[in-house]
Design a protein around this motif. Sequence first.
Motif: not given
Length: 173
Positions: A114-133
Amino acid sequence: MGVYECTLAALFAAWLLLCVLAQLRVAAPRVAPRLGRWDASLLVPRYNYFAPVPGVHDYHLLFRTRTRGREFGAWQEVSTEGRRRWWNFAWNPDRRCRKRLLDLAKELAHRDPACADPATVLSVPYLMLLRHVCAQAEPAERADIQFLIVTISGAGRDELPQPLFLSRPHEVG
């Protein structure tokens, strides 16, 4: 046979037995934890050629953008397929990119769907996917971007795509 040959043969026989036990589904849960403590040099391999539960879903990474004052546009798929060449059966470096995206998507979908945890948007998988997108999206002035991970059942099934993870909108540019 001398003592040296008998000792060496016994050592290799024990190694072979441990290797076989580590591969068997019945023995592996009992053998693998014990081997982890004693096998510091990783002499007993674990091969996973055939998964006990084969994958029946394909993971897809989608994104959408919006410019200032507008609604989000349509979802677009991030392409992970490169041009296939005749030598790709032996050497296929694009396979690693697809595998990396799959692993990152699975990690996010299972960690915090649900992307509810604030730490998720700072996690390595999230940031790598965001950068790729962000690299895939066309640059627009003051655009927001959002990505989505979905699963689609394999061939022969008529199921709708199932959303697994929806990111937060991010301002880029």
